[in-house]
Design a protein around this motif. Structure first.
Motif, PDB file in Angstrom:
ATOM      1  N   ALA A   1     101.174   0.572 116.293  1.00 43.30           N
ATOM      2  CA  ALA A   1     102.636   0.427 116.324  1.00 43.30           C
ATOM      3  C   ALA A   1     103.314   1.790 116.471  1.00 43.30           C
ATOM      4  O   ALA A   1     104.317   1.912 117.195  1.00 43.30           O
ATOM      5  N   SER A   2     102.765   2.818 115.836  1.00 42.98           N
ATOM      6  CA  SER A   2     103.357   4.150 115.973  1.00 42.98           C
ATOM      7  C   SER A   2     103.162   4.697 117.387  1.00 42.98           C
ATOM      8  O   SER A   2     104.005   5.443 117.883  1.00 42.98           O
ATOM      9  N   VAL A   3     102.072   4.323 118.022  1.00 41.40           N
ATOM     10  CA  VAL A   3     101.858   4.729 119.419  1.00 41.40           C
ATOM     11  C   VAL A   3     102.912   4.089 120.315  1.00 41.40           C
ATOM     12  O   VAL A   3     103.460   4.741 121.216  1.00 41.40           O
ATOM     13  N   ILE A   4     103.237   2.833 120.060  1.00 36.30           N
ATOM     14  CA  ILE A   4     104.265   2.153 120.858  1.00 36.30           C
ATOM     15  C   ILE A   4     105.614   2.853 120.689  1.00 36.30           C
ATOM     16  O   ILE A   4     106.321   3.122 121.679  1.00 36.30           O
ATOM     17  N   ALA A   5     105.981   3.189 119.451  1.00 36.49           N
ATOM     18  CA  ALA A   5     107.225   3.929 119.225  1.00 36.49           C
ATOM     19  C   ALA A   5     107.147   5.322 119.848  1.00 36.49           C
ATOM     20  O   ALA A   5     108.149   5.829 120.380  1.00 36.49           O
ATOM     21  N   GLY A   6     105.966   5.930 119.816  1.00 40.97           N
ATOM     22  CA  GLY A   6     105.784   7.252 120.403  1.00 40.97           C
ATOM     23  C   GLY A   6     105.913   7.247 121.916  1.00 40.97           C
ATOM     24  O   GLY A   6     106.486   8.183 122.496  1.00 40.97           O
ATOM     25  N   VAL A   7     105.409   6.216 122.563  1.00 41.96           N
ATOM     26  CA  VAL A   7     105.547   6.113 124.024  1.00 41.96           C
ATOM     27  C   VAL A   7     107.019   6.007 124.400  1.00 41.96           C
ATOM     28  O   VAL A   7     107.480   6.641 125.365  1.00 41.96           O
ATOM     29  N   ASN A   8     107.773   5.229 123.631  1.00 41.16           N
ATOM     30  CA  ASN A   8     109.211   5.121 123.884  1.00 41.16           C
ATOM     31  C   ASN A   8     109.885   6.481 123.722  1.00 41.16           C
ATOM     32  O   ASN A   8     110.747   6.850 124.525  1.00 41.16           O
ATOM     33  N   HIS A   9     109.493   7.230 122.708  1.00 39.28           N
ATOM     34  CA  HIS A   9     110.092   8.557 122.501  1.00 39.28           C
ATOM     35  C   HIS A   9     109.706   9.523 123.619  1.00 39.28           C
ATOM     36  O   HIS A   9     110.556  10.285 124.099  1.00 39.28           O
ATOM     37  N   VAL A  10     108.451   9.512 124.028  1.00 41.24           N
ATOM     38  CA  VAL A  10     108.018  10.430 125.086  1.00 41.24           C
ATOM     39  C   VAL A  10     108.723  10.098 126.400  1.00 41.24           C
ATOM     40  O   VAL A  10     109.069  11.002 127.170  1.00 41.24           O
ATOM     41  N   ARG A  11     108.963   8.809 126.653  1.00 42.33           N
ATOM     42  CA  ARG A  11     109.676   8.442 127.886  1.00 42.33           C
ATOM     43  C   ARG A  11     111.098   8.995 127.904  1.00 42.33           C
ATOM     44  O   ARG A  11     111.547   9.532 128.899  1.00 42.33           O
ATOM     45  N   SER A  12     111.815   8.872 126.795  1.00 40.96           N
ATOM     46  CA  SER A  12     113.196   9.342 126.768  1.00 40.96           C
ATOM     47  C   SER A  12     113.301  10.798 126.319  1.00 40.96           C
ATOM     48  O   SER A  12     114.160  11.532 126.793  1.00 40.96           O
ATOM     49  N   TRP A  13     112.452  11.219 125.373  1.00 41.67           N
ATOM     50  CA  TRP A  13     112.369  12.586 124.843  1.00 41.67           C
ATOM     51  C   TRP A  13     113.751  13.142 124.500  1.00 41.67           C
ATOM     52  O   TRP A  13     114.184  14.182 124.990  1.00 41.67           O
ATOM     53  N   ASN A  14     114.449  12.416 123.638  1.00 44.97           N
ATOM     54  CA  ASN A  14     115.738  12.896 123.160  1.00 44.97           C
ATOM     55  C   ASN A  14     115.832  12.704 121.653  1.00 44.97           C
ATOM     56  O   ASN A  14     114.973  12.085 121.030  1.00 44.97           O
ATOM     57  N   ALA A  15     116.900  13.221 121.082  1.00 41.31           N
ATOM     58  CA  ALA A  15     117.065  13.189 119.627  1.00 41.31           C
ATOM     59  C   ALA A  15     117.292  11.771 119.101  1.00 41.31           C
ATOM     60  O   ALA A  15     117.042  11.510 117.921  1.00 41.31           O
ATOM     61  N   ASP A  16     117.744  10.868 119.948  1.00 46.95           N
ATOM     62  CA  ASP A  16     117.993   9.498 119.496  1.00 46.95           C
ATOM     63  C   ASP A  16     116.705   8.719 119.240  1.00 46.95           C
ATOM     64  O   ASP A  16     116.672   7.845 118.376  1.00 46.95           O
ATOM     65  N   SER A  17     115.656   9.009 119.978  1.00 45.96           N
ATOM     66  CA  SER A  17     114.400   8.271 119.817  1.00 45.96           C
ATOM     67  C   SER A  17     113.439   8.947 118.838  1.00 45.96           C
ATOM     68  O   SER A  17     112.441   8.352 118.445  1.00 45.96           O
ATOM     69  N   LEU A  18     113.739  10.178 118.440  1.00 44.54           N
ATOM     70  CA  LEU A  18     112.841  10.918 117.546  1.00 44.54           C
ATOM     71  C   LEU A  18     112.689  10.285 116.164  1.00 44.54           C
ATOM     72  O   LEU A  18     111.558  10.159 115.685  1.00 44.54           O
ATOM     73  N   PRO A  19     113.761   9.852 115.490  1.00 45.06           N
ATOM     74  CA  PRO A  19     113.581   9.329 114.126  1.00 45.06           C
ATOM     75  C   PRO A  19     112.638   8.130 114.031  1.00 45.06           C
ATOM     76  O   PRO A  19     111.814   8.055 113.121  1.00 45.06           O
ATOM     77  N   SER A  20     112.733   7.196 114.966  1.00 47.19           N
ATOM     78  CA  SER A  20     111.853   6.031 114.893  1.00 47.19           C
ATOM     79  C   SER A  20     110.401   6.414 115.167  1.00 47.19           C
ATOM     80  O   SER A  20     109.488   5.934 114.487  1.00 47.19           O
ATOM     81  N   ALA A  21     110.181   7.293 116.133  1.00 47.35           N
ATOM     82  CA  ALA A  21     108.816   7.725 116.438  1.00 47.35           C
ATOM     83  C   ALA A  21     108.235   8.539 115.282  1.00 47.35           C
ATOM     84  O   ALA A  21     107.071   8.356 114.901  1.00 47.35           O
ATOM     85  N   ALA A  22     109.049   9.405 114.705  1.00 46.69           N
ATOM     86  CA  ALA A  22     108.564  10.253 113.611  1.00 46.69           C
ATOM     87  C   ALA A  22     108.279   9.443 112.356  1.00 46.69           C
ATOM     88  O   ALA A  22     107.272   9.673 111.677  1.00 46.69           O
ATOM     89  N   SER A  23     109.135   8.488 112.037  1.00 45.71           N
ATOM     90  CA  SER A  23     108.905   7.698 110.823  1.00 45.71           C
ATOM     91  C   SER A  23     107.694   6.778 110.987  1.00 45.71           C
ATOM     92  O   SER A  23     106.890   6.640 110.061  1.00 45.71           O
ATOM     93  N   ALA A  24     107.544   6.162 112.147  1.00 46.34           N
ATOM     94  CA  ALA A  24     106.372   5.315 112.382  1.00 46.34           C
ATOM     95  C   ALA A  24     105.091   6.152 112.333  1.00 46.34           C
ATOM     96  O   ALA A  24     104.073   5.727 111.761  1.00 46.34           O
ATOM     97  N   ALA A  25     105.135   7.346 112.911  1.00 47.45           N
ATOM     98  CA  ALA A  25     103.965   8.224 112.906  1.00 47.45           C
ATOM     99  C   ALA A  25     103.635   8.694 111.495  1.00 47.45           C
ATOM    100  O   ALA A  25     102.461   8.779 111.116  1.00 47.45           O
ATOM    101  N   ALA A  26     104.661   8.978 110.692  1.00 44.88           N
ATOM    102  CA  ALA A  26     104.421   9.432 109.319  1.00 44.88           C
ATOM    103  C   ALA A  26     103.817   8.319 108.466  1.00 44.88           C
ATOM    104  O   ALA A  26     102.911   8.572 107.660  1.00 44.88           O
ATOM    105  N   ILE A  27     104.296   7.105 108.637  1.00 50.18           N
ATOM    106  CA  ILE A  27     103.726   5.975 107.891  1.00 50.18           C
ATOM    107  C   ILE A  27     102.275   5.744 108.318  1.00 50.18           C
ATOM    108  O   ILE A  27     101.398   5.542 107.472  1.00 50.18           O
ATOM    109  N   ALA A  28     102.016   5.786 109.620  1.00 51.00           N
ATOM    110  CA  ALA A  28     100.642   5.615 110.106  1.00 51.00           C
ATOM    111  C   ALA A  28      99.740   6.725 109.579  1.00 51.00           C
ATOM    112  O   ALA A  28      98.588   6.471 109.212  1.00 51.00           O
ATOM    113  N   TRP A  29     100.255   7.935 109.530  1.00 53.79           N
ATOM    114  CA  TRP A  29      99.459   9.055 109.041  1.00 53.79           C
ATOM    115  C   TRP A  29      99.114   8.878 107.567  1.00 53.79           C
ATOM    116  O   TRP A  29      97.975   9.116 107.161  1.00 53.79           O
ATOM    117  N   THR A  30     100.079   8.469 106.746  1.00 49.95           N
ATOM    118  CA  THR A  30      99.795   8.297 105.319  1.00 49.95           C
ATOM    119  C   THR A  30      98.798   7.167 105.080  1.00 49.95           C
ATOM    120  O   THR A  30      97.910   7.294 104.231  1.00 49.95           O
TER     121      THR A  30
END
Length: 163
Positions: free
Chosen positions: A83-112
């Motif tokens: 799920a964090s990869v899916i949010a990350g792909v969306n962030h990499v496609r747009s690569w702006n500050a609006d998509s960063l929080p969702s990608a970062a939070s999903a990645a942090a939860i997956a990491w923990t």
């Protein structure tokens, strides 16, 4: 051709997303095999059957006492990692500050969750009795704990603005 300051980090993040997706998919495959084997070779409980002395509801016929916890949390970490990869792909496609929080939070939860599964992997390694598939899953989770952290650093490093 103008380049942005975050372009190298975008490439690093994309590579890490691909690597993490493949490794989380392998963890899910091996974890699914382990769950299937545990269901097929588990205890038969019914009238006239007594529970074994050290019965565990998450009994796994392969591995050791930590295997059930390890596989369970590895599967949870794998699903959240995908799920964090899916949010990350969306962030990499747009690569702006609006998509960063969702990608970062999903990645942090997956990491923990990956760190939690890695802790059970370390306990399973300490107890020693396990097969090669479980060893593979242990190694992948240990590697994923590092690559997921690198991905989090890459997406945050790419969001910094230089003036």
């Amino acid at each position: 051709m103008p380049t942005t300051a975050g372009q190298p980090m975008k490439s690093v993040a994309s590579l890490l997303l691909l690597l993490n997706f493949c490794m989380y998919a392998i963890v899910l495959g091996i974890g699914g095999w382990a769950i299937n084997r545990a269901i097929d070779h588990g205890f038969v409980i019914g009238p006239g059957f007594d529970l074994p002395a050290h019965f565990s509801p998450i009994y796994f016929p392969m591995g050791n006492a930590a295997t059930g916890f390890f596989v369970t949390f590895a599967l949870i970490a794998g699903v959240v990692g995908i799920a964090s990869v899916i949010a990350g792909v969306n962030h990499v496609r747009s690569w702006n500050a609006d998509s960063l929080p969702s990608a970062a939070s999903a990645a942090a939860i997956a990491w923990t969750l990956t760190l939690l599964a890695m802790g059970f992997a370390c306990k399973e390694i300490e107890l020693r009795i396990r097969n090669s598939r479980l060893r593979t899953m242990e190694a992948f989770l240990i590697i994923l704990s590092a690559t997921q952290l690198l991905y989090i650093a890459a997406i945050h490093g790419g969001s910094m603005r230089r003036t």
